[in-house]
Design an enzyme around this catalytic site. Structure first.
Site, PDB file in Angstrom:
ATOM      1  N   GLU A 183      26.536  -3.818 -17.979  1.00  0.00           N
ATOM      2  CA  GLU A 183      27.222  -4.332 -19.179  1.00  0.00           C
ATOM      3  C   GLU A 183      28.702  -4.631 -18.915  1.00  0.00           C
ATOM      4  O   GLU A 183      29.241  -5.620 -19.409  1.00  0.00           O
ATOM      5  CB  GLU A 183      27.100  -3.293 -20.308  1.00  0.00           C
ATOM      6  CG  GLU A 183      27.664  -3.749 -21.621  1.00  0.00           C
ATOM      7  CD  GLU A 183      27.003  -5.027 -22.148  1.00  0.00           C
ATOM      8  OE1 GLU A 183      25.878  -4.943 -22.616  1.00  0.00           O
ATOM      9  OE2 GLU A 183      27.624  -6.108 -22.075  1.00  0.00           O
TER      10      GLU A 183
ATOM     11  N   LYS B  38      30.539 -14.416 -13.922  1.00  0.00           N
ATOM     12  CA  LYS B  38      30.065 -13.921 -15.225  1.00  0.00           C
ATOM     13  C   LYS B  38      29.113 -14.919 -15.868  1.00  0.00           C
ATOM     14  O   LYS B  38      28.107 -14.531 -16.476  1.00  0.00           O
ATOM     15  CB  LYS B  38      31.271 -13.631 -16.127  1.00  0.00           C
ATOM     16  CG  LYS B  38      32.084 -12.436 -15.617  1.00  0.00           C
ATOM     17  CD  LYS B  38      33.432 -12.343 -16.290  1.00  0.00           C
ATOM     18  CE  LYS B  38      34.212 -11.126 -15.792  1.00  0.00           C
ATOM     19  NZ  LYS B  38      35.609 -11.125 -16.203  1.00  0.00           N
TER      20      LYS B  38
END
Ligand code: HSE
Length: 436
Positions: A129, A205
């Site tokens: 996460e 990302k």
């Protein structure tokens, strides 16, 4: 009471944040999970520098081997960053049956496939996460409560350093290098800050977001990526006068079975919520077929926020382990055997509106030539601006276009840049003002 013991690899800014959080909120974590979560060992080459956190009762060692093979440790947190030795350590931890929590987007964007396969073979989880959006729980949401949706777009501001720099340039007229230095001092920037400002960290990302949203493998090399180093204060000011702000966006779109995957400075309308994401804050906007648009917002970098995401993953694991489940969810939220390989749309084929800035001599007929070259490539002009007047020097001419194909745009600019009245290389910024 049940207890899980953790080994932490990497005692940098985020590692210190994890030590601090686990100590400050220890009782709270137990109330929420019914498990005592304890940090047994920390591995780092530097085990003497004071990080300002209490390490009493924690083993500090320079030897990863003893932690990776410690039978008491069931979860390894990897916060070393980079490719090696992080990759070897993570694979070793997995082969010893340990779950892995990592914030290392570079590692997963490049070696994810190998690491996920190892995790499957060993029946453990890999949770990450903290790798996207710092403290924002966007990956858990994509894999969890939003999993009922088929996504069509995922886009956002996912690099705190760049957003901090662009915000300071926009609001304070600050100088690029001075702001970068303060982003480094605040602990936002990567060990190699060129990863931030050249758009590489954002591409890492985006790679993870695309894999989770579309259940696909992504070759990082196929993601077009352009950083913020060529953005000038002139562009920031012109953007303002047209009602836009410049943000470094990660853009992923499903387009007829192909994926658009691109990272670049982007002009967005000043009244978009994304335009109001300032400083180190990040925001990720997803569109799902049932949820519609949904946006996540929060601190995208820094010690405490990132530690929150890391510990969130540990809590998730402790709940599964408490319930006797060894592997609740595959890393990408799709069954491993269902992960596909979708094609990335070539950059020349994308369609966008553009802001173009030329440096031209202020002579009769210049605009007509520029407009003619754009028209010949099928590019229609939406508006233009020439704010200065000088008979002898070059002046900036700014043109906003209607939607055009990138390959047509580049061809027209290559032609215009050969005109003797044009000085230097023309610059352009893509515009995103039509979000569904
Ligand atoms: N260097 C990264 C950023 C840290 O600035 O967003 C968080 O991934």
């Amino acid at each position: 009471m049940k207890e899980i013991k953790i080994g932490l690899l990497g005692f940098g800014t985020i590692g210190a944040g994890v030590v601090k959080l686990l100590a400050s909120n220890s009782a709270l974590l137990t109330e929420k999970t019914g498990t005592r979560i304890s940090l047994k060992s920390i591995v780092d080459l530097d085990i003497t520098t004071d990080r300002g956190v209490n390490t009493e009762g924690i083993i500090l060692t320079r030897t990863a081997e003893e932690v990776l093979t410690d039978p008491e440790i069931s979860v390894i947190i990897e916060l070393i960053g980079g490719y090696e030795p992080a990759r070897s350590f993570v694979l070793k931890a997995i082969s010893h049956g340990k779950h892995v929590v990592t914030a290392n987007k570079a590692l997963l964007a490049v070696h994810g496939e190998e690491i996920y396969a190892a995790a499957k073979a060993n029946g453990v989880e890999v949770l990450f996460e903290a790798a996207v959006g710092g403290g924002i729980p966007v990956l858990s949401a994509i894999k969890g409560n939003l999993a009922g949706n088929r996504f069509s777009t995922v886009l956002g501001i996912v690099n705190g350093t760049c957003n901090y720099i662009l915000t300071r340039m926009t609001h304070d007229g600050a100088d690029f290098s001075e702001v970068l230095k303060s982003a480094q001092e605040l602990g936002y920037a990567e060990a190699d800050p060129t990863f931030d400002i050249e758009g590489v960290d954002t591409a890492h990302k985006l790679c993870l977001l695309l894999s989770l949203c579309f259940g696909t493998k992504i070759d990082l090399k196929d993601i077009y990526s352009e950083g913020i180093t060529s953005i000038s204060s002139e562009d920031v000011d012109f953007a303002k006068s047209f009602g836009y702000r410049i943000k470094l966006l990660a853009i992923g779109k499903m387009d007829d079975g192909q994926i658009e995957a691109r990272v670049h400075p982007t002009m967005i309308p000043i009244d978009y919520p994304l335009a109001d994401v300032h400083g180190v804050f990040n925001a990720i906007r997803l569109t799902g077929d049932f949820i519609g648009p949904v946006m996540f917002y929060g601190r995208g970098a820094g010690m405490d926020a990132t530690a929150s995401a890391v510990v969130g993953d540990v809590i998730d694991l402790s709940r599964s382990m408490g319930a006797g489940i060894s592997r609740r969810c595959a890393p990408l939220g799709y069954l491993d055997e269902k992960v596909s390989t979708l094609t990335i749309k070539p950059m020349g084929e994308i369609v966008s509106k553009y802001y173009i800035r030329f440096q031209a001599l202020d002579r009769p007929g210049v605009l007509a030539r520029i407009a003619g070259a754009l028209g010949a490539s099928g590019i229609s002009i939406a508006s233009m601006l020439q704010s200065a007047r000088s008979a002898s020097e070059v002046v900036p001419i700014v043109i906003m276009t209607h939607e055009a194909r990138e390959s047509d745009m580049r061809r027209a600019l290559a032609e215009i840049d050969t005109y003797e009245v044009i000085r230097g290389k023309s610059t352009f910024i893509r515009i995103e003002d039509n979000l569904e």
